[in-house]
Design a protein around this motif. Structure first.
Motif, PDB file in Angstrom:
ATOM      1  N   UNK A  36      42.616  38.694  43.475  1.00 58.45           N
ATOM      2  CA  UNK A  36      41.369  38.579  42.795  1.00 58.45           C
ATOM      3  C   UNK A  36      41.285  39.866  41.924  1.00 58.45           C
ATOM      4  N   UNK A  37      41.491  39.630  40.616  1.00 61.22           N
ATOM      5  CA  UNK A  37      41.164  40.950  39.841  1.00 61.22           C
ATOM      6  C   UNK A  37      40.020  40.988  38.997  1.00 61.22           C
ATOM      7  N   UNK A  53      55.714  38.387  43.241  1.00 63.26           N
ATOM      8  CA  UNK A  53      55.315  37.243  43.984  1.00 63.26           C
ATOM      9  C   UNK A  53      53.954  37.253  44.662  1.00 63.26           C
ATOM     10  N   UNK A  54      52.913  37.741  44.062  1.00 60.08           N
ATOM     11  CA  UNK A  54      51.547  38.068  44.369  1.00 60.08           C
ATOM     12  C   UNK A  54      50.814  36.932  43.377  1.00 60.08           C
ATOM     13  N   UNK A  55      50.230  35.905  43.994  1.00 58.91           N
ATOM     14  CA  UNK A  55      49.504  34.954  43.410  1.00 58.91           C
ATOM     15  C   UNK A  55      48.069  35.502  42.921  1.00 58.91           C
ATOM     16  N   UNK A  56      47.743  35.185  41.902  1.00 56.61           N
ATOM     17  CA  UNK A  56      46.571  35.916  41.367  1.00 56.61           C
ATOM     18  C   UNK A  56      45.589  35.046  40.307  1.00 56.61           C
ATOM     19  N   UNK A  57      44.089  35.510  40.508  1.00 57.75           N
ATOM     20  CA  UNK A  57      43.304  34.828  39.598  1.00 57.75           C
ATOM     21  C   UNK A  57      42.617  36.124  39.110  1.00 57.75           C
ATOM     22  N   UNK A  58      41.804  36.148  38.016  1.00 58.37           N
ATOM     23  CA  UNK A  58      41.157  37.326  37.478  1.00 58.37           C
ATOM     24  C   UNK A  58      39.720  36.709  36.772  1.00 58.37           C
ATOM     25  N   UNK A  59      38.810  37.847  36.449  1.00 56.15           N
ATOM     26  CA  UNK A  59      37.737  37.653  35.668  1.00 56.15           C
ATOM     27  C   UNK A  59      37.453  38.726  34.820  1.00 56.15           C
ATOM     28  N   UNK A  60      36.855  38.292  33.571  1.00 53.64           N
ATOM     29  CA  UNK A  60      36.409  39.380  32.817  1.00 53.64           C
ATOM     30  C   UNK A  60      35.375  39.041  31.987  1.00 53.64           C
ATOM     31  N   UNK A  84      30.869  37.728  40.145  1.00 53.14           N
ATOM     32  CA  UNK A  84      32.080  36.972  40.521  1.00 53.14           C
ATOM     33  C   UNK A  84      32.196  36.326  42.038  1.00 53.14           C
ATOM     34  N   UNK A  85      32.686  35.065  41.912  1.00 52.67           N
ATOM     35  CA  UNK A  85      32.753  34.466  43.200  1.00 52.67           C
ATOM     36  C   UNK A  85      34.257  34.611  43.639  1.00 52.67           C
ATOM     37  N   UNK A 116      27.854  41.842  47.531  1.00 52.86           N
ATOM     38  CA  UNK A 116      28.146  40.514  47.597  1.00 52.86           C
ATOM     39  C   UNK A 116      29.656  40.408  48.330  1.00 52.86           C
ATOM     40  N   UNK A 117      30.325  41.553  48.676  1.00 56.14           N
ATOM     41  CA  UNK A 117      31.617  41.204  49.344  1.00 56.14           C
ATOM     42  C   UNK A 117      31.380  41.279  50.985  1.00 56.14           C
ATOM     43  N   UNK A 118      30.205  41.487  51.303  1.00 56.61           N
ATOM     44  CA  UNK A 118      29.904  41.701  52.589  1.00 56.61           C
ATOM     45  C   UNK A 118      30.382  40.631  53.431  1.00 56.61           C
TER      46      UNK A 118
END
Length: 225
Positions: A36-37, A53-60, A84-85, A116-118
């Motif tokens: 997740x980027x 081969x690394x599947x990903x999503x992102x937010x900007x 970001x979730x 929020x990553x805790x």
């Protein structure tokens, strides 16, 4: 707007490739899990990871950046990076391009995002680069086919301000756009304290997977434990 249409296109052409050399290393850090980027820009790194081969999503937050990323066929949403979730299946989180230092209210994005990553599961890896108090002010320019960009930066206390002027060519002539980017510098101790509180064990480096960083920048490699 941060990264308007012109600057987003110029950044994609002239600056995004700076971390290409890190793609193999980042793909290895994913260990077969999803990425997740956060602050993914035009999606260049997501695309490079997908090729490996690394599947990903992102937010900007920048609509022009999101449009460029979606044009690559990537799964990218527009929204606040601070809110970001992170998807449940994420094993690797990226925040590249000094994303953690950006500020619109006097505090660095890191102070909102990292807590929020805790709740992420153990084994989650978080990799970023950050602007430290050692980052020197300065300026310069870069040009390409139909564009030119100049930037001048200065620092007052922990506030690092970059004044950017972009010139792009069209059939009607040259168009100018001005942007001011505000960032809050973060020390190694500041970052470690935030990551420790969120349950991460952090290490720091002056390069990112073999890719050189600009002076006064550090790579952050943290793992949830």
């Amino acid at each position: 707007m941060v990264y308007s249409d012109a600057l987003a296109r110029v950044h994609a052409a002239g600056f995004a490739p700076a971390l290409d050399e890190a793609a193999d290393w980042l793909a290895a850090q994913a260990e077969g899990r999803a990425v997740f980027d956060i602050g993914c820009g035009d999606g260049r790194m997501l695309a490079l990871l997908a090729e490996r081969g690394v599947v990903g999503q992102g937010i900007d937050i920048s609509a022009p950046f999101v449009a460029l990323a979606r044009a690559r066929g990537l799964n990218v949403s527009q929204g606040s990076c601070a809110e970001a979730l992170v998807p449940d299946d994420t094993g690797l989180i990226l925040a590249l391009g000094e994303v953690l230092n950006y500020s619109d209210d006097g505090s660095a994005l890191a102070t909102k995002l990292i807590p929020r990553l805790a709740n992420l599961p153990d084994g989650t890896t978080f990799i970023a680069d950050m602007l430290t108090p050692d980052a020197p002010p300065g300026g310069g320019w870069l040009s390409g086919d139909g564009w030119l960009v100049t930037a001048r930066s200065h620092r007052k206390g922990n506030v690092y301000t970059r004044e950017i002027v972009t010139f792009t060519q069209s059939p009607n002539g040259w168009h100018r756009e001005d942007e001011i980017h505000t960032q809050i510098t973060l020390s190694r101790a500041d970052m470690k304290q935030m990551l420790d509180a969120a349950g991460f064990t952090a290490a720091f480096a002056e390069t990112l997977g073999g890719a050189d960083l600009l002076p006064g920048r550090l790579a952050v490699i943290a793992r949830k434990t």
